[in-house]
Motif scaffolding. Structure first.
Motif, PDB file in Angstrom:
ATOM      1  N   ARG A   1      32.210  22.071  43.844  1.00 10.28           N
ATOM      2  CA  ARG A   1      32.092  20.717  43.320  1.00 10.28           C
ATOM      3  C   ARG A   1      31.612  19.732  44.376  1.00 10.28           C
ATOM      4  O   ARG A   1      30.921  18.769  44.060  1.00 10.28           O
ATOM      5  CB  ARG A   1      33.410  20.247  42.734  1.00 10.28           C
ATOM      6  CG  ARG A   1      33.731  20.926  41.424  1.00 10.28           C
ATOM      7  CD  ARG A   1      35.073  20.471  40.901  1.00 10.28           C
ATOM      8  NE  ARG A   1      35.451  21.260  39.756  1.00 10.28           N
ATOM      9  CZ  ARG A   1      35.524  20.765  38.530  1.00 10.28           C
ATOM     10  NH1 ARG A   1      35.271  19.501  38.315  1.00 10.28           N
ATOM     11  NH2 ARG A   1      35.872  21.545  37.539  1.00 10.28           N
TER      12      ARG A   1
ATOM     13  N   THR B   1      27.800  19.777  44.508  1.00 12.81           N
ATOM     14  CA  THR B   1      27.122  19.539  43.237  1.00 12.81           C
ATOM     15  C   THR B   1      26.931  18.047  43.018  1.00 12.81           C
ATOM     16  O   THR B   1      27.860  17.266  43.183  1.00 12.81           O
ATOM     17  CB  THR B   1      27.938  20.124  42.069  1.00 12.81           C
ATOM     18  OG1 THR B   1      28.113  21.521  42.294  1.00 12.81           O
ATOM     19  CG2 THR B   1      27.245  19.919  40.742  1.00 12.81           C
TER      20      THR B   1
ATOM     21  N   VAL C   1      25.779  15.039  40.247  1.00 14.05           N
ATOM     22  CA  VAL C   1      25.696  14.780  38.813  1.00 14.05           C
ATOM     23  C   VAL C   1      24.881  13.516  38.606  1.00 14.05           C
ATOM     24  O   VAL C   1      25.170  12.473  39.199  1.00 14.05           O
ATOM     25  CB  VAL C   1      27.097  14.614  38.192  1.00 14.05           C
ATOM     26  CG1 VAL C   1      26.990  14.307  36.715  1.00 14.05           C
ATOM     27  CG2 VAL C   1      27.927  15.856  38.415  1.00 14.05           C
ATOM     28  N   TYR C   2      23.859  13.608  37.756  1.00 10.66           N
ATOM     29  CA  TYR C   2      23.016  12.454  37.432  1.00 10.66           C
ATOM     30  C   TYR C   2      23.104  12.193  35.949  1.00 10.66           C
ATOM     31  O   TYR C   2      23.017  13.108  35.139  1.00 10.66           O
ATOM     32  CB  TYR C   2      21.564  12.709  37.845  1.00 10.66           C
ATOM     33  CG  TYR C   2      21.429  13.008  39.309  1.00 10.66           C
ATOM     34  CD1 TYR C   2      21.677  12.031  40.262  1.00 10.66           C
ATOM     35  CD2 TYR C   2      21.090  14.275  39.752  1.00 10.66           C
ATOM     36  CE1 TYR C   2      21.575  12.296  41.612  1.00 10.66           C
ATOM     37  CE2 TYR C   2      20.985  14.559  41.094  1.00 10.66           C
ATOM     38  CZ  TYR C   2      21.223  13.562  42.015  1.00 10.66           C
ATOM     39  OH  TYR C   2      21.130  13.841  43.351  1.00 10.66           O
ATOM     40  N   ARG C   3      23.272  10.914  35.582  1.00 10.57           N
ATOM     41  CA  ARG C   3      23.412  10.521  34.177  1.00 10.57           C
ATOM     42  C   ARG C   3      22.353   9.493  33.816  1.00 10.57           C
ATOM     43  O   ARG C   3      21.894   8.745  34.669  1.00 10.57           O
ATOM     44  CB  ARG C   3      24.790   9.906  33.948  1.00 10.57           C
ATOM     45  CG  ARG C   3      25.923  10.883  34.067  1.00 10.57           C
ATOM     46  CD  ARG C   3      27.270  10.176  33.870  1.00 10.57           C
ATOM     47  NE  ARG C   3      28.368  11.103  33.735  1.00 10.57           N
ATOM     48  CZ  ARG C   3      28.967  11.712  34.739  1.00 10.57           C
ATOM     49  NH1 ARG C   3      28.566  11.492  35.962  1.00 10.57           N
ATOM     50  NH2 ARG C   3      29.964  12.549  34.526  1.00 10.57           N
TER      51      ARG C   3
ATOM     52  N   MET D   1      23.175  14.191  30.814  1.00 13.82           N
ATOM     53  CA  MET D   1      23.728  14.418  32.135  1.00 13.82           C
ATOM     54  C   MET D   1      23.113  15.691  32.726  1.00 13.82           C
ATOM     55  O   MET D   1      22.863  16.661  32.015  1.00 13.82           O
ATOM     56  CB  MET D   1      25.240  14.572  32.032  1.00 13.82           C
ATOM     57  CG  MET D   1      25.923  14.880  33.310  1.00 13.82           C
ATOM     58  SD  MET D   1      27.720  14.984  33.126  1.00 13.82           S
ATOM     59  CE  MET D   1      27.875  16.349  31.988  1.00 13.82           C
ATOM     60  N   VAL D   2      22.867  15.671  34.036  1.00 20.34           N
ATOM     61  CA  VAL D   2      22.309  16.821  34.743  1.00 20.34           C
ATOM     62  C   VAL D   2      23.200  17.117  35.941  1.00 20.34           C
ATOM     63  O   VAL D   2      23.555  16.217  36.697  1.00 20.34           O
ATOM     64  CB  VAL D   2      20.872  16.526  35.238  1.00 20.34           C
ATOM     65  CG1 VAL D   2      20.327  17.705  36.022  1.00 20.34           C
ATOM     66  CG2 VAL D   2      19.958  16.188  34.097  1.00 20.34           C
ATOM     67  N   ARG D   3      23.583  18.385  36.111  1.00 18.80           N
ATOM     68  CA  ARG D   3      24.338  18.827  37.292  1.00 18.80           C
ATOM     69  C   ARG D   3      23.409  19.680  38.146  1.00 18.80           C
ATOM     70  O   ARG D   3      22.822  20.638  37.653  1.00 18.80           O
ATOM     71  CB  ARG D   3      25.546  19.655  36.901  1.00 18.80           C
ATOM     72  CG  ARG D   3      26.630  18.896  36.235  1.00 18.80           C
ATOM     73  CD  ARG D   3      27.831  19.817  35.990  1.00 18.80           C
ATOM     74  NE  ARG D   3      28.738  19.238  35.051  1.00 18.80           N
ATOM     75  CZ  ARG D   3      29.729  18.407  35.369  1.00 18.80           C
ATOM     76  NH1 ARG D   3      29.904  18.078  36.620  1.00 18.80           N
ATOM     77  NH2 ARG D   3      30.515  17.914  34.445  1.00 18.80           N
TER      78      ARG D   3
ATOM     79  N   ARG E   1      16.905  17.045  44.403  1.00 20.35           N
ATOM     80  CA  ARG E   1      17.896  16.110  43.873  1.00 20.35           C
ATOM     81  C   ARG E   1      17.241  14.826  43.409  1.00 20.35           C
ATOM     82  O   ARG E   1      17.591  14.288  42.368  1.00 20.35           O
ATOM     83  CB  ARG E   1      18.955  15.803  44.930  1.00 20.35           C
ATOM     84  CG  ARG E   1      19.898  16.938  45.158  1.00 20.35           C
ATOM     85  CD  ARG E   1      20.935  16.564  46.171  1.00 20.35           C
ATOM     86  NE  ARG E   1      21.765  17.716  46.464  1.00 20.35           N
ATOM     87  CZ  ARG E   1      23.056  17.654  46.680  1.00 20.35           C
ATOM     88  NH1 ARG E   1      23.671  16.503  46.690  1.00 20.35           N
ATOM     89  NH2 ARG E   1      23.738  18.745  46.922  1.00 20.35           N
TER      90      ARG E   1
ATOM     91  N   TRP F   1      15.530  15.389  40.019  1.00 22.18           N
ATOM     92  CA  TRP F   1      16.468  15.419  38.897  1.00 22.18           C
ATOM     93  C   TRP F   1      17.044  14.036  38.614  1.00 22.18           C
ATOM     94  O   TRP F   1      17.332  13.706  37.466  1.00 22.18           O
ATOM     95  CB  TRP F   1      17.583  16.423  39.165  1.00 22.18           C
ATOM     96  CG  TRP F   1      17.143  17.822  38.870  1.00 22.18           C
ATOM     97  CD1 TRP F   1      16.888  18.799  39.767  1.00 22.18           C
ATOM     98  CD2 TRP F   1      16.886  18.379  37.582  1.00 22.18           C
ATOM     99  NE1 TRP F   1      16.489  19.939  39.126  1.00 22.18           N
ATOM    100  CE2 TRP F   1      16.484  19.708  37.775  1.00 22.18           C
ATOM    101  CE3 TRP F   1      16.947  17.884  36.283  1.00 22.18           C
ATOM    102  CZ2 TRP F   1      16.151  20.550  36.730  1.00 22.18           C
ATOM    103  CZ3 TRP F   1      16.623  18.731  35.229  1.00 22.18           C
ATOM    104  CH2 TRP F   1      16.229  20.031  35.456  1.00 22.18           C
ATOM    105  N   GLN F   2      17.212  13.226  39.639  1.00 27.70           N
ATOM    106  CA  GLN F   2      17.683  11.860  39.430  1.00 27.70           C
ATOM    107  C   GLN F   2      16.666  11.067  38.618  1.00 27.70           C
ATOM    108  O   GLN F   2      17.025  10.333  37.688  1.00 27.70           O
ATOM    109  CB  GLN F   2      17.927  11.187  40.780  1.00 27.70           C
ATOM    110  CG  GLN F   2      18.529   9.816  40.680  1.00 27.70           C
ATOM    111  CD  GLN F   2      18.758   9.207  42.057  1.00 27.70           C
ATOM    112  OE1 GLN F   2      18.207   9.669  43.053  1.00 27.70           O
ATOM    113  NE2 GLN F   2      19.567   8.184  42.106  1.00 27.70           N
TER     114      GLN F   2
END
Length: 108
Positions: A62, A65, A67-69, A78-80, A89, A92-93
């Motif tokens: 965790r 990892t 997390v982007y929302r 949401m993407v992890r 990163r 994905w953001q």
């Protein structure tokens, strides 16, 4: 050639296993002191050791990892992303901020 990140991850995995085993041995030793049968003490010690090892492994995963929302009102997209470099990163953001569809309301 292994990267520093891979070596660090392996060391943390070995450390979490060692901590879990040490906790299991301590619990087993304590139970034997109370007169608990050996088979039961071994089972309890294994359960405690493996439980602590799984907990530490999950916490390490965790921490690595992101997390982007989506910030749109009511959107639950949401993407992890785990074990990614800075460029991935960032990509994905941006994807989470401008995804093509919005999931409004509750999920099924």
């Amino acid at each position: 050639m292994t990267s520093t990140r891979t070596v660090r991850r392996r060391l943390l995995t070995v450390l979490s296993t060692a901590i879990g085993m040490a906790a299991g041995v301590l619990v087993g030793y304590d139970l034997l002191g109370y007169g608990v049968p050996v088979v039961t003490a071994i089972g309890c010690a294994a359960a405690v050791g493996l439980g602590i090892d799984n907990l530490l492994t999950d916490l390490m995963a965790r921490l690595d990892t992101a997390v982007y929302r989506c910030h749109a009102a009511g959107c639950t997209y949401m993407v992890r992303v785990a074990h990614a470099d800075a460029a991935e990163r960032r990509r994905w953001q941006e994807t989470a901020a401008a995804h093509p569809r919005h999931e409004l309301g509750t999920r099924f």
